[in-house]
Enzyme design. Structure first.
Site, mmCIF file in Angstrom:
data_model
loop_
_atom_site.group_PDB
_atom_site.id
_atom_site.type_symbol
_atom_site.label_atom_id
_atom_site.label_comp_id
_atom_site.label_asym_id
_atom_site.label_seq_id
_atom_site.Cartn_x
_atom_site.Cartn_y
_atom_site.Cartn_z
ATOM 1 N N GLY A 66 0.829 -1.191 0.000
ATOM 2 C CA GLY A 66 0.000 0.000 0.000
ATOM 3 C C GLY A 66 0.864 1.242 0.000
ATOM 4 O O GLY A 66 2.083 1.176 0.214
ATOM 5 N N GLY A 115 -0.283 -4.644 0.966
ATOM 6 C CA GLY A 115 -1.591 -4.451 0.365
ATOM 7 C C GLY A 115 -1.871 -5.391 -0.783
ATOM 8 O O GLY A 115 -3.033 -5.737 -1.057
ATOM 9 N N GLU A 138 5.692 -5.885 7.478
ATOM 10 C CA GLU A 138 5.256 -4.684 8.199
ATOM 11 C C GLU A 138 5.956 -4.456 9.533
ATOM 12 O O GLU A 138 6.092 -3.311 9.976
ATOM 13 C CB GLU A 138 3.738 -4.725 8.413
ATOM 14 N N ASP A 146 -1.311 -6.512 8.173
ATOM 15 C CA ASP A 146 -2.718 -6.119 8.214
ATOM 16 C C ASP A 146 -3.483 -6.729 7.036
ATOM 17 O O ASP A 146 -3.259 -7.876 6.686
ATOM 18 C CB ASP A 146 -2.837 -4.598 8.262
#
Length: 353
Positions: A66, A115, A138, A146
């Site tokens: 992302g 992402g 991450e 996530d």
């Protein structure tokens, strides 16, 4: 019919919708514009199409993550609105993918991280190729795995999911299939033909039969983590990072692999390690919707913490690969610090997805 956009291209036949990520110069990293277009198309297509195909343009990446650099730069000057909206919309998209009424097929051809994992991992059908490079890195940037990882990682074999989430281990090609991340393995040279066959499909049975025909058997013995799965289960079954490190330390003298794992963990953000571990164990008893709403709270809190910008700075802005996280060591991270990530955040207009 073809609708051409700057960052997402949508192609549509009578029964099949095809989405193509089109930011190859940025490794197809997701931004808010892309998320909004994908969301809108999926909502439309699940009512009007029989199958959705998700793939990307460019030679290197499916989707490398992302647009966290933009989120971090805005947060650094006290503007959290972009990050709050981005994660709200992204997780809403992840939830829709996981609950889509029609078959959704992802071609994970190239770098698939962050992402990009969210675009793929909730798919009914996930196609890896020899070019696939999977990771959830991450913890290295002061964040946490996530996009629904708190749902997916606990449901992988044994404690492989927690290991992947904490270490950010990269898996390539057929290893992505043998880890259970992909449902099929297809050589990249056959993807075009596969897509043409999928365009003729009208439901789950057609899609599965087609993918099974193109699937190439690979040697499970070449799965790089196979020799270590027993150790992973024995060590990463602990629900406290300190205990994981203690167990690893017991084996470090006899295992070069354990030494590498310990070094990797010490290079991560200490708070991220503990937050990720707690999310993993909470996610064991939650559904996807609940996990994504938990992660939304975690993300809103995380982008307001110094570690997030510091991690992004070190990896993507200054690129010195030398983040100064605070706290700097695992024992310094208190339960109260971790619990704060999971408390309700009422400081934004974005509630549950």
């Amino acid at each position: 019919m073809c609708q051409s956009h700057e960052d997402v291209i949508l192609e549509s036949t009578k029964t099949v919708g095809v989405m193509m990520l089109n930011r190859p110069q940025y490794l197809n990293a997701l931004n808010l514009s892309m998320v909004n277009k994908i969301l809108a198309a999926l909502n439309d297509w699940q009512e009007t199409k029989a199958v959705v195909i998700m793939r990307a343009l460019g030679q290197r990446a499916f989707c490398a993550g992302g647009d966290v650099k933009k989120v971090a730069e805005a947060a650094y000057i006290g503007d959290y609105n972009y990050g709050d909206e981005f994660f709200y919309r992204e997780y809403k998209m992840n939830n829709l993918i996981g609950n889509l009424k029609i078959p959704y097929v992802t071609f994970m051809d190239g770098i698939t991280m962050g992402g990009g994992v969210g675009l793929a991992i909730h798919s009914n059908y996930r196609v890896a190729t020899e070019n696939t490079l999977f990771a959830m890195p991450e913890c290295r940037i002061g964040f946490f795995p996530d996009v629904g990882s708190s749902y997916v990682l606990p449901r992988m074999t044994g404690y492989l999911g927690l290991y992947l989430g904490l270490t950010g281990q990269r898996l390539k090609g057929p290893c992505v299939y043998h880890a259970g991340i992909a449902t099929h393995y297809v050589e990249s040279k056959n993807l075009h033909k596969l897509e043409q066959e999928l365009l003729l499909c009208s439901g789950h049975k057609d899609v599965k039969d087609t993918l099974d025909c193109f699937h190439k058997q690979t040697d499970e013995g070449k799965f790089i983590l196979k020799p270590h799965l027993g150790m992973i289960d024995a060590v990463f079954c602990e629900n406290e990072v300190e205990m994981i490190m203690t167990k690893l330390n017991m084996y470090r003298e006899d295992s070069e692999w354990v030494q590498c794992v310990m070094k990797t963990l010490y290079d991560q953000c200490p708070t991220s390690l503990k937050v990720t571990t707690k999310a993993f164990y909470k996610g064991m008893t939650m559904n996807l919707d609940q996990c994504l709403n938990m992660e939304l709270q975690m993300a809103k809190y995380a982008i307001r913490q110094p570690d997030f910008y510091e991690g992004i700075r070190a990896q993507l802005i200054s690129k010195d690969n030398n983040p100064k996280f605070s706290p700097a060591t695992i024992p310094e991270v208190t339960d109260e610090m971790v619990d704060a990530f999971f408390e309700d955040c009422t400081c934004t207009k974005y509630g549950k997805i």
